[in-house]
Scaffold this motif. Structure first.
Motif, short mmCIF file in Angstrom:
data_model
loop_
_atom_site.label_atom_id
_atom_site.label_comp_id
_atom_site.label_asym_id
_atom_site.label_seq_id
_atom_site.Cartn_x
_atom_site.Cartn_y
_atom_site.Cartn_z
N LEU A 1 0.82 -1.21 0.00
CA LEU A 1 0.00 0.00 0.00
C LEU A 1 0.85 1.26 0.00
CD1 LEU A 1 -2.71 -0.88 2.69
CD2 LEU A 1 -3.02 -0.81 0.21
N PRO A 2 0.32 2.35 -0.55
CA PRO A 2 1.01 3.63 -0.39
C PRO A 2 1.04 3.97 1.11
CG PRO A 2 -0.78 3.80 -2.00
CD PRO A 2 -0.89 2.45 -1.35
N GLN A 3 2.08 4.66 1.54
CA GLN A 3 2.25 4.94 2.96
C GLN A 3 1.06 5.68 3.56
OE1 GLN A 3 6.06 6.44 4.08
NE2 GLN A 3 5.53 6.59 6.23
N ASP A 4 0.51 6.65 2.83
CA ASP A 4 -0.61 7.40 3.39
C ASP A 4 -1.84 6.51 3.60
OD1 ASP A 4 -0.90 7.25 0.59
OD2 ASP A 4 -2.11 9.07 0.52
N THR A 5 -2.01 5.48 2.78
CA THR A 5 -3.10 4.54 2.96
C THR A 5 -2.78 3.58 4.09
OG1 THR A 5 -3.66 4.69 0.61
CG2 THR A 5 -4.52 2.80 1.80
N ALA A 6 -1.56 3.09 4.14
CA ALA A 6 -1.15 2.15 5.19
C ALA A 6 -1.23 2.78 6.58
CB ALA A 6 0.27 1.66 4.92
N LEU A 7 -1.11 4.09 6.65
CA LEU A 7 -1.16 4.80 7.93
C LEU A 7 -2.44 4.48 8.70
CD1 LEU A 7 0.36 6.84 9.70
CD2 LEU A 7 -0.82 8.66 8.47
N GLU A 8 -3.50 4.21 7.98
CA GLU A 8 -4.79 3.82 8.56
C GLU A 8 -4.62 2.62 9.50
OE1 GLU A 8 -9.12 3.02 8.63
OE2 GLU A 8 -8.15 4.72 7.69
N PHE A 9 -3.69 1.74 9.19
CA PHE A 9 -3.51 0.49 9.93
C PHE A 9 -2.43 0.55 11.00
CE2 PHE A 9 -5.12 -0.41 5.68
CZ PHE A 9 -6.33 -1.02 6.00
N ARG A 10 -1.76 1.68 11.09
CA ARG A 10 -0.63 1.78 12.02
C ARG A 10 -0.99 1.41 13.46
NH1 ARG A 10 3.69 6.77 12.79
NH2 ARG A 10 4.96 5.70 14.37
N PRO A 11 -2.10 1.92 14.02
CA PRO A 11 -2.41 1.53 15.41
C PRO A 11 -2.60 0.02 15.58
CG PRO A 11 -3.70 3.45 14.76
CD PRO A 11 -3.02 2.94 13.52
N GLU A 12 -3.25 -0.62 14.63
CA GLU A 12 -3.44 -2.07 14.73
C GLU A 12 -2.13 -2.81 14.55
OE1 GLU A 12 -5.41 -5.84 15.11
OE2 GLU A 12 -5.66 -3.84 15.93
N LEU A 13 -1.28 -2.34 13.66
CA LEU A 13 0.04 -2.95 13.48
C LEU A 13 0.88 -2.80 14.74
CD1 LEU A 13 0.76 -1.75 9.84
CD2 LEU A 13 0.34 -4.12 10.57
N GLU A 14 0.82 -1.64 15.38
CA GLU A 14 1.56 -1.44 16.63
C GLU A 14 1.02 -2.36 17.72
OE1 GLU A 14 1.22 2.83 17.05
OE2 GLU A 14 3.11 3.14 15.98
N ARG A 15 -0.29 -2.53 17.79
CA ARG A 15 -0.87 -3.44 18.79
C ARG A 15 -0.38 -4.86 18.53
NH1 ARG A 15 -3.89 -7.42 19.47
NH2 ARG A 15 -4.63 -7.55 17.33
N LEU A 16 -0.43 -5.29 17.27
CA LEU A 16 0.03 -6.64 16.95
C LEU A 16 1.51 -6.81 17.25
CD1 LEU A 16 -1.80 -7.19 13.55
CD2 LEU A 16 -2.17 -8.51 15.65
N CYS A 17 2.29 -5.79 16.99
CA CYS A 17 3.73 -5.85 17.19
C CYS A 17 4.09 -5.91 18.68
CB CYS A 17 4.37 -4.63 16.53
SG CYS A 17 6.17 -4.60 16.65
N TYR A 18 3.47 -5.06 19.47
CA TYR A 18 3.89 -4.90 20.87
C TYR A 18 3.05 -5.65 21.90
CZ TYR A 18 6.64 -1.26 18.66
OH TYR A 18 7.51 -0.59 17.83
N THR A 19 1.77 -5.91 21.58
CA THR A 19 0.92 -6.61 22.55
C THR A 19 0.03 -7.65 21.87
OG1 THR A 19 -0.76 -4.85 22.42
CG2 THR A 19 0.87 -4.68 24.21
N PRO A 20 0.63 -8.57 21.12
CA PRO A 20 -0.19 -9.59 20.45
C PRO A 20 -0.76 -10.58 21.46
CG PRO A 20 2.12 -10.16 20.26
CD PRO A 20 2.06 -8.80 20.92
N SER A 21 -1.87 -11.18 21.09
CA SER A 21 -2.39 -12.28 21.90
C SER A 21 -1.47 -13.48 21.69
CB SER A 21 -3.81 -12.63 21.45
OG SER A 21 -3.79 -13.21 20.15
N ASP A 22 -1.65 -14.50 22.50
CA ASP A 22 -0.85 -15.72 22.34
C ASP A 22 -1.08 -16.33 20.95
OD1 ASP A 22 0.24 -15.43 24.86
OD2 ASP A 22 -1.18 -16.81 25.80
N ALA A 23 -2.33 -16.35 20.52
CA ALA A 23 -2.66 -16.93 19.21
C ALA A 23 -2.03 -16.10 18.09
CB ALA A 23 -4.17 -17.01 19.02
N GLU A 24 -2.05 -14.79 18.21
CA GLU A 24 -1.44 -13.92 17.20
C GLU A 24 0.08 -14.13 17.16
OE1 GLU A 24 -4.68 -10.26 17.28
OE2 GLU A 24 -3.03 -10.27 18.72
#
Length: 131
Positions: free
Chosen positions: A89-112
């Motif tokens: 994705l273009p960066q400006d579009t991907a920015l929409e997902f940044r909070p979810e990506l940060e959550r997955l990166c730093y506080t994933p569930s065990d299954a994730e």
């Protein structure tokens, strides 16, 4: 073609169907974008290799369909969507997902974590210079 849903691939091996989708292009296939993301549940499926780059190239119109997957409980599907679509994705579009990506990166569930979503998220964050 009046009924664009007739373009949907019929199986994971329907290379001709996948090519027809790509050839029809966007915005012609806009009504079936959600159904097309289903073919990215497993990148080992032959048609995924044709569908993924095409969907990634669409950009912003894919946002709601990507969110649909990221909010699902299908962690393998999420893995492929992050790798195959978010990185393209273009960066400006991907920015929409940044909070979810940060959550997955730093506080994933065990299954994730088991499905390596934390690593995939970190890869996208790094790609865009957000880590």
């Amino acid at each position: 073609m009046d009924d664009i849903s007739g373009l949907l691939p019929r199986s994971k091996n329907d290379i001709d169907g996948a090519r027809a989708v790509v050839q029809a292009g966007y915005p012609a296939v806009a009504p079936i974008l959600g159904e097309l993301t289903v073919w990215l549940k497993d990148y080992n499926w032959p048609i995924a290799h044709l569908i993924a780059p095409f969907l990634s190239s669409i950009g912003t119109p894919m946002v709601s369909h990507i969110w649909h997957v990221l909010k699902s409980d299908d962690h393998v599907w999420k893995y492929w969507i992050i790798e195959l679509l978010l990185l393209g994705l273009p960066q400006d579009t991907a920015l929409e997902f940044r909070p979810e990506l940060e959550r997955l990166c730093y506080t994933p569930s065990d299954a994730e974590r088991r499905e390596e979503l934390d690593q995939q998220a970190r890869q996208v964050l790094a790609h865009f210079g957000w880590v």
